[in-house]
Design an enzyme around this catalytic site. Structure first.
Site, PDB file in Angstrom:
ATOM      1  N   GLY A  17       2.847 -18.098  -1.046  1.00 17.49           N
ATOM      2  CA  GLY A  17       2.177 -19.098  -0.223  1.00 17.49           C
ATOM      3  C   GLY A  17       1.682 -20.281  -1.044  1.00 17.49           C
ATOM      4  N   THR A  18       1.179 -20.000  -2.242  1.00  8.72           N
ATOM      5  CA  THR A  18       0.636 -21.084  -3.072  1.00  8.72           C
ATOM      6  C   THR A  18       1.728 -22.098  -3.397  1.00  8.72           C
ATOM      7  OG1 THR A  18      -1.016 -19.601  -4.006  1.00  8.72           O
ATOM      8  CG2 THR A  18      -0.491 -21.573  -5.287  1.00  8.72           C
ATOM      9  N   ASN A  74      -8.135 -17.778   6.398  1.00  5.69           N
ATOM     10  CA  ASN A  74      -8.092 -16.513   5.656  1.00  5.69           C
ATOM     11  C   ASN A  74      -9.447 -15.833   5.554  1.00  5.69           C
ATOM     12  OD1 ASN A  74      -8.008 -19.041   4.040  1.00  5.69           O
ATOM     13  ND2 ASN A  74      -8.683 -17.696   2.389  1.00  5.69           N
ATOM     14  N   THR A  92      16.163 -19.224 -10.444  1.00  2.53           N
ATOM     15  CA  THR A  92      16.923 -18.099  -9.899  1.00  2.53           C
ATOM     16  C   THR A  92      16.096 -17.411  -8.818  1.00  2.53           C
ATOM     17  OG1 THR A  92      17.976 -17.782 -12.026  1.00  2.53           O
ATOM     18  CG2 THR A  92      18.082 -15.931 -10.492  1.00  2.53           C
ATOM     19  N   GLN A 118      -1.762 -16.697   6.946  1.00  2.00           N
ATOM     20  CA  GLN A 118      -2.575 -15.657   7.604  1.00  2.00           C
ATOM     21  C   GLN A 118      -2.190 -15.495   9.070  1.00  2.00           C
ATOM     22  OE1 GLN A 118      -4.772 -13.564   6.282  1.00  2.00           O
ATOM     23  NE2 GLN A 118      -4.878 -14.431   4.231  1.00  2.00           N
ATOM     24  N   HIS A 170       3.439 -11.082   1.089  1.00  2.00           N
ATOM     25  CA  HIS A 170       2.512  -9.956   0.885  1.00  2.00           C
ATOM     26  C   HIS A 170       1.401  -9.892   1.918  1.00  2.00           C
ATOM     27  CE1 HIS A 170      -1.125 -11.750  -1.262  1.00  2.00           C
ATOM     28  NE2 HIS A 170      -0.286 -12.754  -1.380  1.00  2.00           N
ATOM     29  N   CYS A 187     -11.335 -14.749  -6.545  1.00  2.00           N
ATOM     30  CA  CYS A 187     -10.724 -15.694  -7.472  1.00  2.00           C
ATOM     31  C   CYS A 187     -10.003 -14.889  -8.550  1.00  2.00           C
ATOM     32  CB  CYS A 187     -11.742 -16.676  -8.045  1.00  2.00           C
ATOM     33  SG  CYS A 187     -12.921 -15.955  -9.141  1.00  2.00           S
TER      34      CYS A 187
HETATM   35  N1  PLP Z   1      -2.775 -19.723   2.129  1.00  2.00           N
HETATM   36  C1  PLP Z   1      -3.598 -18.828   2.705  1.00  2.00           C
HETATM   37  C2  PLP Z   1      -4.219 -19.130   4.027  1.00  2.00           C
HETATM   38  C3  PLP Z   1      -3.845 -17.612   2.068  1.00  2.00           C
HETATM   39  O1  PLP Z   1      -4.659 -16.722   2.636  1.00  2.00           O
HETATM   40  C4  PLP Z   1      -3.243 -17.365   0.806  1.00  2.00           C
HETATM   41  C5  PLP Z   1      -3.541 -16.122   0.068  1.00  2.00           C
HETATM   42  O2  PLP Z   1      -4.626 -15.574   0.170  1.00  2.00           O
HETATM   43  C6  PLP Z   1      -2.393 -18.332   0.273  1.00  2.00           C
HETATM   44  C7  PLP Z   1      -2.188 -19.500   0.958  1.00  2.00           C
HETATM   45  C8  PLP Z   1      -1.716 -18.112  -1.050  1.00  2.00           C
HETATM   46  O3  PLP Z   1      -0.631 -17.251  -0.886  1.00  2.00           O
HETATM   47  P1  PLP Z   1      -0.045 -16.438  -2.164  1.00  2.00           P
HETATM   48  O4  PLP Z   1      -1.025 -15.352  -2.445  1.00  2.00           O
HETATM   49  O5  PLP Z   1       1.266 -15.908  -1.681  1.00  2.00           O
HETATM   50  O6  PLP Z   1       0.118 -17.407  -3.258  1.00  2.00           O
END
Ligand code: PLP
Length: 399
Positions: free
Chosen positions: A71-72, A143, A231, A173, A195, A339
């Protein structure tokens, strides 16, 4: 395993289908999908099939799905990639995940306020929009407090006030609980992370609609149609697709079962513990009719939340101390946002919602997931009131 795992918003156990799906790609089918021999083609076939599955799950065309490391990265690619291509001003609300907030800050963007329930302040957003706006990023579900954003209204506002701007939604989320394909159909970019819905960590996807101009943030071999070099994590991607399929196949039942468990947990704690407030107490979960226990304690008013979210404030109780007692008693929960050090920092979400330091410091997130059980809720209901009473007694006797 703990007796009650109530931290599914942090990460949820992998679904058996997702574990089974990835094994072949960690062993026999280990080829690099960019190659041309049979092992490479075998991996590429699996990648293409996973792309089709994710595209359907997200309401996109296969070519619009970009696989990422989670997600990040998906959020950073959406915001950094659009900003690099188009410049201008990117905008997001203050209760977004740090992956969005920090990416917006890195692009010199604008942060707008949220209401006390955590959802974007549409008036402030309207004022921030203009011809200079190139991207607006608003999460589908929060989240920490689970509030569901009025994404349709956000998109309508952006189209009216800043017709050239694109809309990104962080649906990380949301995917477990909400029909992302439908709710984000008009968004230009959509992020998900495996995940959070029963896939492995370190893999996710970004939907990039055809009209979006995007510059890659990772440079290299030009994979993912030049939008994300590197990759691909074939085993992870195949596993994510299996988790998405399992999620879609069971989502309506899961939403109604888990929201009933969540309501029993919330109502049970409101009844058993004095001075507890349910955050964003609502009239039910999005995606399912409200089922389960009747409303007791604090009246349920406010914005809709996802089915797995139970966020409570125990007045006068230090959340960190409560989490330690709960952990000892086999209940995994969280406070604030975890964190990287494993510590918790004062939640920027709750602060953005206008909460006082005392309110932020006494709130706990109990998040349920696809495999939550009635026995876990029973255990939490047996343990939490005692732990809260113990901490309050300790404060009382010290005072
Ligand atoms: N965005 C939201 C709303 C999240 O809750 C999270 C993870 O807690 C992320 C982005 C980041 O996702 P990842 O853990 O796959 O990097």
């Amino acid at each position: 395993m703990p007796s009650a795992y109530l931290d599914h918003a942090a990460t949820t156990p992998m679904r058996p289908e997702a574990v089974a799906a990835m094994l072949a790609f960690l062993t026999d089918r280990f080829g690099n999908p960019s190659g041309s021999h049979s092992l490479a083609r075998s991996a590429r076939l699996a990648l293409d099939e996973a792309r089709d599955v994710m595209a359907e799950a997200l309401g996109a065309a296969p070519g619009q799905v970009v696989f990422t490391s989670g997600g990040t990265e998906a959020d950073n690619l959406a915001i950094g990639g659009v900003h690099a291509a188009r410049g201008g001003v990117v905008v997001c609300p203050a209760a977004e995940h740090h992956a969005v907030l920090h990416a917006v800050a890195a692009a010199g963007g604008t942060v707008v306020g949220v209401g006390r329930d955590g959802s974007v302040d549409l008036g402030e957003l309207a004022e921030a929009l203009g011809p200079q706006t190139t991207l607006v990023s608003v999460m589908l579900a929060n989240n920490e407090v689970g509030v569901v954003s009025p994404l349709g209204e956000v998109i309508a506002l952006v189209r009216e006030r800043a017709p050239e701007a694109l809309v990104h939604t962080d649906a990380v989320q949301g995917f477990s609980w909400l029909d992302v394909a439908r709710l984000a159909a008009d968004a230009d970019l959509v992020s998900v992370s495996a995940h959070k819905f029963g896939g492995p960590k370190g893999v996710g996807a970004l939907v990039v609609r055809d009209r979006v101009a995007l510059r890659p943030i990772l440079h290299g071999g030009g994979q993912e149609r030049d939008r994300r070099s590197g990759t691909p994590n074939v085993a992870g991607i195949v596993s994510m697709a299996a988790a998405a399929q399992a999620t879609l196949a069971t989502r309506p039942e899961t939403v109604s079962r888990v929201s009933a468990l969540r309501d029993r947990l919330t109502d049970g704690l409101l009844e058993a513990v004095p001075d507890v407030v349910a955050t964003g107490a609502d009239s039910g979960s999005v995606g399912a009719p409200r089922v389960g226990a009747p409303s007791v304690g604090t009246p349920r008013v406010g914005a809709p939340r996802v089915a797995g979210s139970c966020h409570l404030r125990f007045t006068g109780v230090e959340a960190e101390a409560l989490l330690v007692l709960l952990d000892d008693a086999g209940v995994c929960a969280s406070a604030g946002s975890a964190c990287s050090s494993g510590a918790t920092e004062a939640s920027h979400v709750l602060r953005a919602m206008g909460w006082t330091t005392a309110e932020v410091g006494s709130s706990v997130r109990l998040s349920l997931g696809w495999c939550s059980t009635a026995a876990e809720v029973d255990h939490a209901l047996a343990v939490i009131p005692k732990a809260v009473a113990r901490l309050r007694d300790a404060v009382f006797s010290l005072g």
